[in-house]
Design an enzyme around this catalytic site. Structure first.
Site, PDB file in Angstrom:
ATOM      1  N   SER A  38       0.328  -1.615  -0.125  1.00 30.99           N
ATOM      2  CA  SER A  38      -0.126   0.017  -0.107  1.00 30.99           C
ATOM      3  C   SER A  38       0.694   1.251  -0.181  1.00 30.99           C
ATOM      4  O   SER A  38       0.475   2.225  -0.429  1.00 30.99           O
ATOM      5  CB  SER A  38      -0.891   0.043   1.239  1.00 30.99           C
ATOM      6  OG  SER A  38      -0.245  -0.468   2.134  1.00 30.99           O
ATOM      7  N   ASP A 335      -3.583   7.811   8.048  1.00 38.02           N
ATOM      8  CA  ASP A 335      -4.185   6.501   8.911  1.00 38.02           C
ATOM      9  C   ASP A 335      -3.817   6.347   9.553  1.00 38.02           C
ATOM     10  O   ASP A 335      -2.615   6.682   9.950  1.00 38.02           O
ATOM     11  CB  ASP A 335      -5.225   6.152   7.401  1.00 38.02           C
ATOM     12  CG  ASP A 335      -4.346   4.857   6.707  1.00 38.02           C
ATOM     13  OD1 ASP A 335      -3.197   4.958   7.038  1.00 38.02           O
ATOM     14  OD2 ASP A 335      -4.931   4.610   5.809  1.00 38.02           O
ATOM     15  N   HIS A 338      -0.606   4.377   7.322  1.00 39.04           N
ATOM     16  CA  HIS A 338      -0.329   5.018   6.446  1.00 39.04           C
ATOM     17  C   HIS A 338       0.201   6.676   6.307  1.00 39.04           C
ATOM     18  O   HIS A 338      -0.125   7.495   6.801  1.00 39.04           O
ATOM     19  CB  HIS A 338      -1.142   5.112   4.960  1.00 39.04           C
ATOM     20  CG  HIS A 338      -0.911   3.581   4.898  1.00 39.04           C
ATOM     21  ND1 HIS A 338      -2.867   3.136   5.182  1.00 39.04           N
ATOM     22  CD2 HIS A 338      -0.549   2.568   3.646  1.00 39.04           C
ATOM     23  CE1 HIS A 338      -2.721   1.832   4.887  1.00 39.04           C
ATOM     24  NE2 HIS A 338      -1.850   1.695   4.432  1.00 39.04           N
TER      25      HIS A 338
END
Ligand SMILES: *[C@@H]1O[C@H](CO)[C@@H](O)[C@H](O)[C@H]1NC(C)=O
Ligand SMILES: *[C@@H]1O[C@H](CO)[C@@H](O)[C@H](O)[C@H]1NC(C)=O
Ligand SMILES: *[C@@H]1O[C@H](CO)[C@@H](O)[C@H](O)[C@H]1NC(C)=O
Length: 360
Positions: A38, A335, A338
């Site tokens: 990610s 978040d 991340h």
């Protein structure tokens, strides 16, 4: 004499490239090819049936097309408020400001010829990690790359495509999910069978090494193999009072040391002018966490989005959360896992300044 002749040739080349109007950086790295999780996925998971996705607001809230380009944000499937380190790195090489996700059906080969992202949020070196989230396992990322190489040969012609593939920069970044979402989270899973994080890390390093060898066999010559961040300092992983979980940081540092040994071995053994560099993510992230004010950041312990910023990501960071922060540039994390665009930019700048400049 020899020096003078080289100089004359260099000047002639400079002249030619000025005359042909080519941007100076264009020839050297014609494309950025990305594999991983990610932190480098620019939107492939939008096209998978997985819950690990971020193709909705407020993700992408601050996304702009390039430095100073302005424009409102939009969710793209990047797990951040804006661009990722790979986007800044692409731009630093004179390539487009956003690296297109390979699975986006709207992206054509003329865009993909300058860069393609095969990464998938939730992925790891271990197949079992990717399987936990129904995202692309590494072998599938590589399969898509092979399909891409074939398309590139039809698009550019065989010789030009070989040239592109050997001059391209290959950026590989994953491993955090293997430890945090698999080894430590699934007590009876495949990873836990290894017993210790060192033993499991050894397995992951073997997969990473084989992966780089496979890329090399397919024509890759410039590889940026990235280490792990201080993963005990991600908001989700912090302990009481927001302290970093030192065990996870130690695991990351040991893995990173092993990765540098793998890289030294690969550089000794791979022929054809291959150059593998170690992508240090740990150092730049630790630098920001230690002196956030130097980066204009005042919160490194909680993510911007959600109610607490301590565990929310993905759907839990939906647009309706009233407590999402207003200025994400003051946060290290977007978040609970991340980085914000601000931290991504710091990582990209540091990597360009300390290692990737060798490919400019
Ligand atoms: C490919 O996509 C780019 C970006 O969307 C667009 O500007 C270009 O016109 C497209 N090229 C072709 C041949 O369709
Ligand atoms: C992952 O799965 C693929 C497909 O089943 C297999 O070919 C590959 O060897 C596996 N990789 C590892 C490291 O076990
Ligand atoms: C990288 O270099 C640029 C240009 O010299 C400089 O502005 C920036 O502060 C440097 N960043 C880091 C993280 O070293």
């Amino acid at each position: 004499m020899c020096l003078r002749r080289d100089l004359a040739v260099a000047v002639a080349f400079l002249h030619l490239s000025v005359l042909s109007g080519e941007p100076a950086a264009a020839g050297k790295v014609p494309a950025l090819i990305v594999f991983g999780d990610s932190t480098v996925d620019t939107g492939n998971n939008n096209y998978l049936s997985t819950v690990v996705r971020s193709d909705f607001a407020p993700y992408g809230r601050d996304l702009q097309l390039g430095a100073g380009a302005g424009g409102g944000g939009r969710p793209t499937g990047r797990f951040s408020n804006g661009r990722l380190a790979v986007d800044f790195i692409s731009e630093a090489f004179g390539l487009p400001p956003l690296v297109p996700p390979y699975l986006d059906p709207a992206v054509n080969m003329s865009s993909l010829a300058a860069g393609a992202c095969f990464a998938s949020a939730g992925a790891g070196y271990d197949n079992a990690t990717s399987d936990l989230f129904s995202v692309l396992p590494l072998w599938k990322e590589l399969d898509y790359f092979k399909e891409y190489a074939a398309k590139l040969r039809s698009f550019q012609g065989a010789d030009a495509a070989e040239e592109t593939l050997s001059a391209a920069l290959y950026l590989v970044s994953m491993g955090t999910n293997d430890f945090l979402e698999n080894y430590y989270a699934v007590p009876r899973g495949h990873a836990a069978e290894y017993g210790t994080p060192e033993a499991y890390g050894g397995y992951l390093l073997g997969v990473a090494e084989s992966f780089v060898r496979a890329l090399h066999a397919l024509g890759a010559r410039k590889v940026d193999l990235n280490g792990l961040p201080p993963m005990g300092c991600l908001p989700l992983e912090r302990g009481a009072g927001g302290a970093c979980t030192e065990e996870y940081n130690a695991v990351a540092e040991r893995f990173n040391a092993g990765l540098q040994d793998v890289i030294a071995r690969l550089n000794g053994e791979l022929g054809g002018g291959a150059r593998i560099v170690y992508g240090d993510v740990y150092g730049p992230v630790a630098a920001v966490l230690q002196d956030p004010a130097a980066y204009g950041i005042d919160n490194v312990k909680a993510g911007c989005c959600g109610v607490t910023g301590l565990f929310e990501m993905g759907y839990m960071c939906g647009a309706r959360s009233p407590l999402t922060c207003t200025d994400a540039s003051k946060f290290a994390f977007w978040d609970a896992i991340h980085p914000t665009e601000r931290l991504h930019r710091a990582i990209a700048d540091a990597k360009m300044n300390t290692t990737l400049y060798v490919f400019l």
